[in-house]
Design a protein around this motif. Sequence first.
Motif, short mmCIF file in Angstrom:
data_model
loop_
_atom_site.label_atom_id
_atom_site.label_comp_id
_atom_site.label_asym_id
_atom_site.label_seq_id
_atom_site.Cartn_x
_atom_site.Cartn_y
_atom_site.Cartn_z
N PHE A 63 0.62 -1.28 -0.05
CA PHE A 63 -0.12 -0.15 -0.10
C PHE A 63 0.96 1.30 0.05
O PHE A 63 0.38 2.27 -0.45
CB PHE A 63 -1.02 -0.01 1.17
CG PHE A 63 -2.22 -0.99 0.87
CD1 PHE A 63 -3.36 -0.69 0.27
CD2 PHE A 63 -1.97 -2.33 1.47
CE1 PHE A 63 -4.43 -1.42 0.03
CE2 PHE A 63 -3.00 -2.97 1.45
CZ PHE A 63 -4.09 -2.89 0.75
N TRP A 64 1.88 1.38 0.64
CA TRP A 64 2.51 2.73 0.90
C TRP A 64 3.14 3.05 -0.76
O TRP A 64 3.34 4.41 -0.92
CB TRP A 64 3.83 2.32 1.42
CG TRP A 64 3.53 2.42 2.88
CD1 TRP A 64 2.06 2.52 3.47
CD2 TRP A 64 4.25 1.76 4.16
NE1 TRP A 64 2.17 2.34 4.95
CE2 TRP A 64 3.31 1.97 5.53
CE3 TRP A 64 5.72 1.71 4.23
CZ2 TRP A 64 3.89 1.68 6.47
CZ3 TRP A 64 6.10 1.35 5.40
CH2 TRP A 64 5.18 1.62 6.50
N GLU A 65 3.27 2.06 -1.63
CA GLU A 65 3.68 2.64 -2.82
C GLU A 65 2.55 2.67 -3.90
O GLU A 65 2.53 3.33 -4.98
CB GLU A 65 4.65 1.42 -3.73
CG GLU A 65 5.88 1.43 -2.76
CD GLU A 65 6.96 0.51 -3.73
OE1 GLU A 65 6.57 -0.10 -4.71
OE2 GLU A 65 8.13 0.33 -3.29
N ARG A 66 1.34 2.36 -3.18
CA ARG A 66 0.13 2.43 -4.02
C ARG A 66 -0.56 3.85 -3.87
O ARG A 66 -0.43 4.73 -4.63
CB ARG A 66 -1.07 1.28 -3.78
CG ARG A 66 -2.11 1.54 -4.65
CD ARG A 66 -2.96 0.32 -4.15
NE ARG A 66 -4.16 0.20 -5.08
CZ ARG A 66 -5.23 -0.60 -4.72
NH1 ARG A 66 -5.08 -1.63 -3.94
NH2 ARG A 66 -6.12 -0.68 -5.57
N TRP A 67 -1.09 4.20 -2.74
CA TRP A 67 -1.52 5.65 -2.49
C TRP A 67 -1.10 6.10 -1.15
O TRP A 67 -1.54 7.24 -0.72
CB TRP A 67 -3.21 5.39 -2.79
CG TRP A 67 -3.62 4.67 -1.89
CD1 TRP A 67 -3.79 4.34 -0.32
CD2 TRP A 67 -4.79 3.52 -2.27
NE1 TRP A 67 -4.54 3.56 0.06
CE2 TRP A 67 -5.36 2.72 -1.09
CE3 TRP A 67 -5.33 3.07 -3.37
CZ2 TRP A 67 -6.14 1.76 -1.01
CZ3 TRP A 67 -6.01 1.99 -3.66
CH2 TRP A 67 -6.45 1.41 -2.37
N GLY A 68 -0.44 5.41 -0.12
CA GLY A 68 -0.39 6.08 1.08
C GLY A 68 0.95 6.96 1.02
O GLY A 68 1.37 7.35 2.08
N ALA A 69 1.54 7.06 -0.45
CA ALA A 69 2.61 8.11 -0.25
C ALA A 69 2.23 9.66 0.10
O ALA A 69 3.05 10.50 0.53
CB ALA A 69 3.40 8.16 -1.68
N GLY A 70 1.03 10.02 -0.14
CA GLY A 70 0.49 11.54 -0.15
C GLY A 70 0.13 11.43 1.42
O GLY A 70 -0.06 12.60 1.73
N ASP A 71 0.34 10.67 2.54
CA ASP A 71 -0.11 10.95 3.90
C ASP A 71 0.76 10.05 4.78
O ASP A 71 1.38 8.89 4.26
CB ASP A 71 -1.79 10.47 3.72
CG ASP A 71 -2.27 11.27 5.22
OD1 ASP A 71 -1.40 11.73 5.76
OD2 ASP A 71 -3.43 11.10 5.44
N ASP A 72 0.82 10.37 5.99
CA ASP A 72 1.57 9.63 6.97
C ASP A 72 0.55 8.34 7.06
O ASP A 72 -0.57 8.27 7.05
CB ASP A 72 1.68 10.51 8.12
CG ASP A 72 2.51 11.79 8.09
OD1 ASP A 72 3.46 11.89 7.03
OD2 ASP A 72 2.16 12.73 8.78
N VAL A 73 1.14 7.09 7.80
CA VAL A 73 0.83 6.00 7.98
C VAL A 73 1.32 5.41 9.00
O VAL A 73 2.64 5.40 9.27
CB VAL A 73 1.16 4.85 6.68
CG1 VAL A 73 0.16 3.94 7.08
CG2 VAL A 73 0.32 5.51 5.42
N ALA A 74 0.43 5.08 10.17
CA ALA A 74 0.83 4.25 11.33
C ALA A 74 -0.08 3.02 11.22
O ALA A 74 -1.22 2.88 10.92
CB ALA A 74 0.43 4.99 12.52
N LEU A 75 0.74 1.98 11.39
CA LEU A 75 0.25 0.59 11.35
C LEU A 75 0.55 -0.57 12.52
O LEU A 75 1.77 -0.42 12.74
CB LEU A 75 0.94 -0.16 10.03
CG LEU A 75 0.26 -1.76 9.89
CD1 LEU A 75 -1.26 -1.39 9.39
CD2 LEU A 75 1.03 -2.32 8.39
N LEU A 76 -0.47 -0.79 13.06
CA LEU A 76 -0.16 -2.08 14.21
C LEU A 76 -0.85 -3.25 13.80
O LEU A 76 -1.93 -3.43 13.37
CB LEU A 76 -0.62 -1.43 15.43
CG LEU A 76 -0.22 -2.02 16.87
CD1 LEU A 76 -0.12 -0.99 17.70
CD2 LEU A 76 -1.41 -3.15 17.22
N VAL A 77 -0.04 -4.50 13.90
CA VAL A 77 -0.63 -5.75 13.78
C VAL A 77 -0.59 -6.52 15.28
O VAL A 77 0.88 -6.57 15.67
CB VAL A 77 0.20 -6.39 12.56
CG1 VAL A 77 -0.36 -7.77 12.42
CG2 VAL A 77 0.00 -5.65 11.26
#
Length: 690
Positions: A535-549
Motif C-alpha cells: 500500500f505505501w507505494e500505491r496510495w499511502g505516499a501522500g499521507d503519513d501512515v501508522a500500522l499496528l498488527v
Amino acid sequence: MTDNREPGAERAHGGEIGPTERLAMNRTGSFDWDLDSGAIDVDVAGLLVFGQDPATFDTRPATLVERLDQAERERLEGVIKEALTSGRSSYAAHFRLERDDGSEQWTHVQARILRDRDGRAHRIVGIVRDATSEVTHSEFVMELERRRQRQTDMVERSTRAMSRAVTVDDVTAALTGPGGLSRLGADGLALGLVENGSLNIIALSGESLEMLDDLRVRRLESGLPLHETVLSGRPLFTSSFQELIKGYPLLAPFAGRLPFQAAAYLPLVAQARTLGGMVLFYRRRTVFSADERNLSLGLAAIVAQSLQRAILFDEERELATGLQATMLPRRIPRIEGGEIAVRYHSAWSGRQVGGDWYDVIPLPKGRVGIVVGDVQGHDTHAAAIMGQLRIALRAYAGEGHAPSTVLARASRFLAELDTERFATCTYAQVDLGTGTARAVRAGHLGPLIRHTDGRVGMPKLQGGLPLGIASVFEDEEYPETRLDLVPGETLVMCTDGLVEEPGTDIGQGVDALAEAIGAGPPGAEALADHLSQRFWERWGAGDDVALLVLRRSPDPGTTRAPRIHQYIHQADPEGLSEARAVVRRALRDWGMREHADDAELLTGELLGNVLLHTEGGAVLTLEVLPEPVRRVRLTVQDRSSAWPRRRTPGEAATSGRGLLLLDALSVRWGVEPRGEGKAVWCEIGPAGRP
C-alpha cells in the motif's frame, strides 16, 4: 591578346557585361528542351554546370545527366514526370552530381513547361545553376541550428529532470538512471560532494567507470583533476584523456583502460559555495568549442542548484525524522501469548513529519493496551502535539482506567492544550490469555480481524467524537465494544493514510486492505511487511501512515492431539456454515473422517443456540483428546450466563431437541462457567473414560 573570359561569356557593345555573360559568371545557364523531337539545346554555361564538354555534347537528355548517380537521376526524372502528368506549368529541383575532381556539386534547375491548346506539353525551357555555395551555407546554418536546438533540449531536459529531484539520492538517480547520460550528452559521469574535507564520489555511470571505486573517497587536495577543479573553482577541459593521465600520476593505473577520449571537469558551485565537482566523459570528442564549454558549465550549474536544494532538504528531513523518532515509542515491549508488529511511514512530500502514531502499553494482570491515532496536520506542530497526547494517553491507560475513560481524559487533555488541532484514534485493551479485547474509537477507523481460516472481518465499533472536539462539545462518551480473538487470529489497526486515496471512496481502500490482509502471511511481522509493500507505494505516499498488527499465538495442540479455534460473529451470515465446513475439513485432515458427520451436526446445533439465544458471538474449539482414548471434543463458548435447559418438546415443536442430540451423538457432554459466560462441550468417539 589572351581572352580570359569563361567560355560562353560575351560582352555587350561598349565593353559592358551583358545578361548572358552575367549569368555565365555566376555559373548559370539555360536550356530549351523539345519534347516532340527529344533534343535539348543547352547553352555553354549550362553545359559547364552539368560538367559537359560543349564540343562533344550530342543534345540527348540522357547525356546531359550522365554524371548523376542512379538515385539522383531517378529522383530528378520523377520530379519532371510528376510535373508533366499533373498538368503543372513549372517545376524546380535540387540534385547532386560529381565534378571532375571528385567533389560534390549541388545543382538547381528551374523550368517552365509550355503546352498547346489541348494541354499537351511540347516544350520545356529553363535555367540551371551551380548552387553548391548556397546549399553548403544553408547546410551549415541548419547544422548550427540543429546543434543549438540539441543544446537547448539538453538544458531543458536536464532542468526538468532535476526539478523533480527532492533528495540527493533523487539527484543521483536522475543523473545515472535511464536517459541520464543522454540528457547530458555524455558517455560517462562521475559526481562528487565535499564532505568533512574530503571529496566523496557519490555517483558513477558509464562503461568501465567502476574501476574508479578506489578513488571514491579522498582528501580534498591536489593530485587529481577533479579535486583541483573543486579547489580552484575553474573547469578543466581535455581532448586527450591519455595525455591528462600523464599529468596526474595517481591516474596512471587507469591508462589505456578507460574507453574515453575527452573529459570535462566541472566545479559545482551554488550561491558562491562549492558543493563538489562533476566529470563528463566522452568517447570520440576531439575538441570543445566555446558553445560546448558554455553548455557544460550550464549543465553543471543546473546540477549544483539541484544538489544545494536536495542537501538542504535532506538536512531538514534528518532533523524532522529525528524529532519524529523521539515522539514515537523507542521499542515495543514483548508480550506473552502473542506478537506485535508496528510500522510508521511518512508522506513523500513535505518534511516527512506528521501527527500519526502508535503505541503498545503494558497493563496490569498481563493485559496490553494498543492504540493507533492521528493528530490533524503534517508539520512539526502536529508532531509535538502527538508526542504530548501519546504520553498522556499512555499515562491514563497505565493507571488502569477503562478504555472509555482513557479516551475521555485524553480528549480533555487535548482540549486544554489551547490548540486548534484535534485527533482521532482507536484504543483497545487486550487480554491475550482469554482473547478478550475491549475497544473504543474516537472518530477513527475501526480494526480488522483476520480469522484463522483467512477470512477478514470488520467488527462494528461504536464510536465517539474526535479527541479535543468531544470535550469542546461536552460529549465525551466513548462506548466500549467487546472483541474476541481466538488463538491464531490477528487484529490490524491503521491510520487512514494506508487506505485513503484522493478522489475515491475510503470504503474501497478498506476493502482492498481487507483483501490484502486475507492474502498475506500469518505472522505479525511478515503481514506488516506485506501490507507496507502493498500500500505505501500505491496510495499511502501522500499521507503519513501508522500500522499496528497484533496476533494472538496459535494453539495447534500437538500432532497427536491437534486443536483449532474459530470465532463466529453473530452478525456473520456465513459464519455458521463456514464453521461446519472447518470442522469437517479438520477431521478429514486429522484422519478421523468417521466422526465428521456427527461433529458437523453438533457444531451447527451448539452454535445455532448461541447465535439465536444470546447477544454476542461464540468461540468454537475443536480438538482431539490425547491417548489412550482418542475422542473429538467440541467446545462452544459464549458470553451469556444463561445455561441450557432440558425440555421435552412436543411432536410439532421446532426447538428444544439440542440436548437430546447431545445425549444421542456424544459420549458425554457438559456445561462450564468461563469468565463472563459459559462453555458447552461434548465428546464424540469410543466409549470409556480417557
